[in-house]
Motif scaffolding. Structure first.
Motif, mmCIF file in Angstrom:
data_model
loop_
_atom_site.group_PDB
_atom_site.id
_atom_site.type_symbol
_atom_site.label_atom_id
_atom_site.label_comp_id
_atom_site.label_asym_id
_atom_site.label_seq_id
_atom_site.Cartn_x
_atom_site.Cartn_y
_atom_site.Cartn_z
ATOM 1 N N ARG A 124 0.720 -1.180 0.069
ATOM 2 C CA ARG A 124 0.146 -0.040 0.063
ATOM 3 C C ARG A 124 0.767 1.397 0.138
ATOM 4 N N ARG A 148 -0.298 -12.514 -8.475
ATOM 5 C CA ARG A 148 -1.309 -11.569 -8.154
ATOM 6 C C ARG A 148 -1.137 -10.465 -7.172
ATOM 7 N N HIS A 151 -1.039 -7.714 -9.824
ATOM 8 C CA HIS A 151 -2.325 -7.674 -10.322
ATOM 9 C C HIS A 151 -3.208 -6.798 -9.289
ATOM 10 N N ASP A 152 -3.363 -7.171 -7.891
ATOM 11 C CA ASP A 152 -3.981 -6.303 -7.020
ATOM 12 C C ASP A 152 -3.307 -4.929 -6.962
ATOM 13 N N LEU A 155 -4.838 -2.836 -9.896
ATOM 14 C CA LEU A 155 -6.183 -2.562 -9.524
ATOM 15 C C LEU A 155 -6.218 -1.360 -8.765
ATOM 16 N N SER A 156 -5.493 -1.565 -7.606
ATOM 17 C CA SER A 156 -5.727 -0.301 -6.766
ATOM 18 C C SER A 156 -5.079 0.943 -7.245
ATOM 19 N N LYS A 161 -11.768 -2.044 -7.737
ATOM 20 C CA LYS A 161 -11.895 -2.954 -6.673
ATOM 21 C C LYS A 161 -11.288 -4.152 -6.960
ATOM 22 N N ARG A 162 -10.668 -5.053 -6.089
ATOM 23 C CA ARG A 162 -10.268 -6.276 -6.189
ATOM 24 C C ARG A 162 -11.071 -7.240 -6.927
ATOM 25 N N SER A 163 -12.245 -7.192 -6.429
ATOM 26 C CA SER A 163 -13.381 -7.952 -6.829
ATOM 27 C C SER A 163 -13.883 -7.615 -8.263
ATOM 28 N N THR A 166 -10.447 -10.666 -11.303
ATOM 29 C CA THR A 166 -9.996 -11.921 -10.624
ATOM 30 C C THR A 166 -8.660 -12.215 -11.562
ATOM 31 N N ASP A 183 -2.607 -10.935 -17.107
ATOM 32 C CA ASP A 183 -2.057 -11.628 -15.944
ATOM 33 C C ASP A 183 -1.141 -12.862 -16.640
#
Ligand code: URA
Length: 214
Positions: A124, A148, A151-152, A155-156, A161-163, A166, A183
């Protein structure tokens, strides 16, 4: 997320106390190593941004160039050369003369973490650099997330949102900003030795990216 950060972290970035302590430890035992936040490598006109996890202690943390001298760099740079995203020769050293073509490599976390594992708080803290890195590439069309955590982070950084997407090897996602996220499993020694990721699987992702950019 720390807002208002530049695209590149300062060599002696102080945002993460654990990573600062680890850097100091490495600097004490290996004063000749880079031992700092590793800057992104590539061209400012890149259409492809590759996002790794974090520098390896004896790789990018030693040499100062992402994936350089890391086991993971052997497959990554060979693939970049094969698909026309690099020219020259990769020789595991930052002065090997290798140039990226239409591409840039960065890391979700810019400083080496102990055991290659950044904490969620460290990821973060570092996010603002990735946000600025993406924003500073005016021709950017595609992002390749290696694993991952990358990837996260993407997105951030994009405010998603992570959701909303996927992670999956070979998956692609349209980001709100018009970019496409590709990915792949991370090209780490563990993943390639266990054949979770084969060279063929990795090349298929690069072939998809090449097709998209063409
Ligand atoms: N080296 C990097 O710079 N990043 C990774 O994710 C792995 C090795």
């Amino acid at each position: 997320m720390t807002k208002g950060l530049p695209a590149e972290a300062p060599h002696d970035c102080q945002l993460c106390p654990r990573l600062v302590a680890y850097r100091r430890e490495n600097a004490a035992t290996h004063p000749d190593w880079f031992n700092g936040a590793v800057p992104s490598f590539g061209t400012d006109t890149a259409r492809l941004l590759i996002v790794g996890l974090a520098p390896g202690v004896q790789g990018a943390n030693r040499t100062g160039r992402p994936f350089t001298g890391d086991y993971a760099g052997d497959l990554l740079y060979a693939s970049l050369l094969e698909f026309g995203f690099a020219k020259g020769t990769y020789a595991s050293r930052p002065d090997d003369g290798l140039e990226l073509v239409d591409a840039m490599i960065t890391n979700a976390v810019r400083c080496v973490p102990p055991q290659n594992k950044p904490t969620p708080a460290e990821a973060r803290n570092c996010l603002g650099f990735l946000t600025a890195r993406i924003a500073a590439l005016p021709r950017l069309k595609a992002i390749l997330a290696l694993g991952r955590i990358a990837h996260d982070a993407v997105l951030s950084a994009e405010g998603m949102k992570r959701s909303s997407a996927t992670f999956g090897h070979g998956a692609t996602h349209e980001l709100g900003s018009g970019l496409r996220l590709f990915d792949s499993y991370h090209c780490s020694r563990y993943n390639t030795n266990t054949r979770r990721l084969t060279e063929e699987m990795f090349h298929t992702v690069f072939a998809d990216i090449r097709k998209y950019l063409n």
